[in-house]
Scaffold this active site. Structure first.
Site, PDB file in Angstrom:
ATOM      1  N   HIS A 354       0.848  -1.188   0.000  1.00  0.00           N
ATOM      2  CA  HIS A 354       0.000   0.000   0.000  1.00  0.00           C
ATOM      3  C   HIS A 354       0.881   1.235   0.000  1.00  0.00           C
ATOM      4  O   HIS A 354       1.834   1.334   0.780  1.00  0.00           O
ATOM      5  CB  HIS A 354      -0.898   0.006   1.238  1.00  0.00           C
ATOM      6  CG  HIS A 354      -1.728   1.245   1.379  1.00  0.00           C
ATOM      7  ND1 HIS A 354      -1.620   2.114   2.446  1.00  0.00           N
ATOM      8  CD2 HIS A 354      -2.674   1.779   0.564  1.00  0.00           C
ATOM      9  CE1 HIS A 354      -2.472   3.111   2.295  1.00  0.00           C
ATOM     10  NE2 HIS A 354      -3.121   2.933   1.162  1.00  0.00           N
ATOM     11  N   SER A 355       0.592   2.177  -0.904  1.00  0.00           N
ATOM     12  CA  SER A 355       1.287   3.463  -0.936  1.00  0.00           C
ATOM     13  C   SER A 355       2.790   3.259  -1.114  1.00  0.00           C
ATOM     14  O   SER A 355       3.230   2.590  -2.056  1.00  0.00           O
ATOM     15  CB  SER A 355       0.954   4.246   0.333  1.00  0.00           C
ATOM     16  OG  SER A 355       1.420   5.568   0.252  1.00  0.00           O
ATOM     17  N   LEU A 356       3.611   3.795  -0.211  1.00  0.00           N
ATOM     18  CA  LEU A 356       5.064   3.660  -0.325  1.00  0.00           C
ATOM     19  C   LEU A 356       5.499   2.197  -0.264  1.00  0.00           C
ATOM     20  O   LEU A 356       6.514   1.819  -0.858  1.00  0.00           O
ATOM     21  CB  LEU A 356       5.747   4.460   0.788  1.00  0.00           C
ATOM     22  CG  LEU A 356       7.276   4.472   0.796  1.00  0.00           C
ATOM     23  CD1 LEU A 356       7.826   5.131  -0.460  1.00  0.00           C
ATOM     24  CD2 LEU A 356       7.811   5.169   2.042  1.00  0.00           C
ATOM     25  N   SER A 358       4.209  -0.261  -1.776  1.00  0.00           N
ATOM     26  CA  SER A 358       4.203  -0.838  -3.122  1.00  0.00           C
ATOM     27  C   SER A 358       5.467  -0.455  -3.884  1.00  0.00           C
ATOM     28  O   SER A 358       6.000  -1.250  -4.665  1.00  0.00           O
ATOM     29  CB  SER A 358       2.965  -0.364  -3.888  1.00  0.00           C
ATOM     30  OG  SER A 358       2.998   1.046  -4.080  1.00  0.00           O
TER      31      SER A 358
END
Length: 711
Positions: A354-356, A358
């Site tokens: 999720h977010s960073l 990924s």
């Protein structure tokens, strides 16, 4: 001596008059048990609970039915006298029976108290029933058994601590808790505040008890969080958010894979959280930041230091190394521990970020090394297909440059795209290419070298930055792909001990970071070395999410794939929006058609106009039908065209970008729900269903009913 002094005789009339009014509403109308119910005592059925402490408040949560049965079986066999461990919650928690403790297996968490519960109480300020201690419950059960056996109710039980329990009948029992020390005169029960309601057996307290999870695990997914310690709008940890994701997946399996479950083809998918934030901030960097942080707006500055700065930490070579080492080592540790606890596991492993998180996973995956045997197998496979595929790539380039007449020359020289990019002017001249076409080809090659790095097969693991590129040469992992995007911060990327099946990115900024790093285009033939599946899933209002497909196909504008709603249709407000759009187009077409006919009738001669009017009258319906048909067919054609677009091999030739459908309330104000859009994935049924669908497709198992609009 027994802690309760039990009065076996029926209470005197004055005591009954004192006790009855003090009971809860409805106590006076409660009926005594039937005479034939006497002497029919049945032992209470226990259920096991564990205590969760949140903000200094205790909350007792029941184990699932199957977990409670396993715990009771171990207790009944006398195993609780030894230090026996019982696995619960799908194997994610162990219960130490003798210590009555619940311990997390895969992550760090405070130990929870465990209790074998039979009697419960609830006060005025309590939302749910709270279990008595096991010792206290045994004493209550003994008193209840005597009352039922002797058929003597309205018993008054008093403990040394002045706690009074009155058993009016099997359905009405109250507990008076002393609010102050008693004086010499004593105090009556009704003077001690409102009583607690007492219930016997878990079936009488309306507790929500889950059935339990399937024992069979088909697939394992590691989930990596983004910036900060909190992962959603309620400031919950990654463990709590992944718990929600797992619970939603169990519901989706029951709703959309019911046939496969009934045939025992599938069990469930296990999701395990991966935490890197605590390791990063335990390096002492927080102390260094505290020394230089201004004292004003303290809470905001602390929030920024704890969350936003994680992005800058990742772009620092020092702390980037700490982050990637933590993520890789934690996933490897969890994988080995999972195999140790599940020796019969034969499923695959996927990863989600999720977010960073990924971006961290993407950088790790692009630097994975291919095993020698897999590399040799890949080379053998590439030998059989590279000639035709390479020739086709060169033909496409020549066609783009309007040099198709030289295709035979390049085919004769067995020239593929990689070889073409290594050609110099001298090589092209030796092939007999005239000066003009040579200049075109050299200009094309130099422009492409600006944004790509080509791997030379005979130079092993050294990517070569061509002279025209300003990117410095650095050593990275060896891969069999023809091109590799210029991506990561300079770091020694560790290797995973497994090959992920699919990589899922939620609300991911990968596209933005690649662009900032200077990558203008991802080669369509590029794929992650050890992972062949990649899905980029995002909410339309997510301010952090960026697309990937336009970096692979920059010359074509097309929409991301719309994720179908888990109930099998588009959300109503989206259908209404499309209907209004289609209606306005039809109205516009009809209005323009009427104006055209009117203008033609004015500009034509009078006599021929009559004949023309008849002809137009015959032709107009067909024109209108054609317009309507085009308007109706346009969306379907657009869908087919969107799904048929070649987006390269990053996801095995399938679509990469998937967009969620916004909720009706979210469509009123995009900015208001932007933050929620970035944190919505943990409880999104549509996201979970796509993950399950893609995972089980690798095993040849499909949904019970295909969702409309799905690929």
């Amino acid at each position: 001596c027994h802690p309760f002094s039990l009065c076996r005789s029926i209470m005197s009339a004055p005591e009954q008059q004192q006790a009855q009014p003090s009971g809860p509403p409805g106590a006076a109308s409660a009926e005594a048990p039937e005479p034939d119910a006497a002497n029919k005592y049945e032992a209470v059925v226990p259920h096991w609970f564990y205590c969760k402490v949140t903000d200094s408040r205790e909350r007792w949560i029941p184990f699932s039915i199957q977990d409670s049965e396993r715990l009771e079986e171990a207790h009944a066999s006398g195993k609780d006298k030894a230090d026996v461990i019982v696995a619960t919650s799908g194997g994610r928690y162990d219960v130490h029976l003798q210590k009555r403790q619940r311990v997390a297996v895969y992550w760090e968490e405070e130990v929870s108290q465990v209790r074998r519960c039979t009697w419960f109480y609830k006060g005025d300020k309590d939302n749910k029933y709270i279990p008595y201690s096991e010792t206290f419950s045994e004493q209550l059960e003994e008193a209840y058994m005597i009352a039922v056996t002797l058929d003597e109710w309205k018993k008054k039980l008093e403990s040394p601590s002045r706690e009074i329990i009155i058993l009016h009948n099997p359905k009405l029992m109250v507990h008076y808790h002393p609010v102050a020390t008693s004086d010499d005169w004593g105090s009556a029960p009704m003077e001690q505040g409102r009583p607690r309601t007492v219930k016997r057996g878990v079936e009488n307290i309306a507790a929500e008890i889950p059935n339990g999870e399937p024992l069979q695990i088909d697939h394992l997914v590691f989930v990596v969080h983004g910036i900060g310690p909190a992962c959603d709008i309620r400031f919950r940890s990654i463990v709590q958010c992944v718990n929600d994701f797992r619970n939603v997946s169990l519901n989706m399996l029951q709703a959309h894979f019911k046939k496969a479950q009934e045939q025992q083809q599938i069990g469930r998918v296990e999701f395990l959280p991966v935490n890197w934030h605590s390791s990063l901030h335990s390096t002492g960097v927080d102390v260094d930041l505290e020394r230089i942080t201004l004292p004003s707006i303290n809470r905001l500055r602390h929030f920024i230091n704890d969350t936003i700065l994680d992005v800058f930490f990742y772009n620092s070579s020092t702390y980037c190394q700490t982050i990637v080492d933590t993520v890789a080592s934690e996933m490897n540790r969890l994988y080995q521990l999972f195999l140790c606890r599940n020796p019969g596991f034969k499923g695959g492993v996927s990863i989600a970020g999720h977010s960073l998180g990924s971006l961290i996973l993407f950088d790790l995956l692009t630097n994975q090394k291919v095993a020698p045997e897999d590399e040799e197998r890949g080379r053998e496979g590439s030998r059989t297909t590279s000639s035709t595929r390479g020739a086709e790539q060169v033909k496409e380039i020549l066609k783009t440059l309007e040099l198709s007449e030289y295709s035979d020359v390049f085919e004769k020289e067995k020239m593929d795209r990689q070889a073409l990019f290594l050609c110099t002017e001298k090589n092209l001249k030796e092939m007999g290419i005239p000066l003009g076409p040579r200049m075109k080809l050299l200009h094309y090659i130099s422009s492409k070298r600006e944004t790509q790095v080509c791997l030379l097969p005979d130079l092993g693991s050294f990517p070569i930055a061509f002279p025209h590129s300003r990117t410095r040469i650095r050593r990275c992992s060896r891969v069999t792909n023809p091109t590799l995007p210029l991506s990561q911060v300079s770091a020694n990327y560790p290797q995973l001990i497994y090959k992920p099946t699919i990589f899922f990115a939620f609300g991911s900024p990968i596209g933005m970071f690649l662009t900032v790093r200077g990558v203008k285009r991802i080669n369509p033939s590029y794929s992650l070395p050890t992972c062949k599946g990649f899905f980029n899933i995002f909410h339309p209002f997510d301010p952090v999410a960026y697309r990937i497909e336009p970096m692979i196909v920059p010359d074509v504008e097309f929409e991301p794939m719309l994720l179908p709603h888990h109930k099998g249709r588009k959300r109503m407000h989206l259908e209404l929006k499309e209907g209004l759009t289609r209606m306005s187009v039809d109205l516009k077409n009809n209005l323009l058609g009427s104006l055209r006919v009117a203008w033609q009738s004015f500009t034509r001669a009078p006599l021929p106009a009559v004949e023309a009017a008849d002809a137009d009258a015959d032709a107009e319906p067909s024109a209108e039908k054609q317009t309507e048909t085009k308007a109706e067919e346009a969306p379907e054609a657009a869908k087919e065209e969107a799904s048929a677009i070649n987006v390269g091999m990053l996801n095995g030739g399938h679509r990469i970008d998937y967009v969620l459908q916004e909720k009706p309330i979210e469509s009123f104000n995009e900015y208001l729900f932007a933050l929620q859009g970035h944190l919505c994935y943990w409880e999104s049924e549509d996201t979970v269903l796509l993950v399950l669908k893609e995972i089980y497709q690798t095993q040849g198992i499909t949904l019970d009913q295909p969702l409309p609009g799905s690929q």
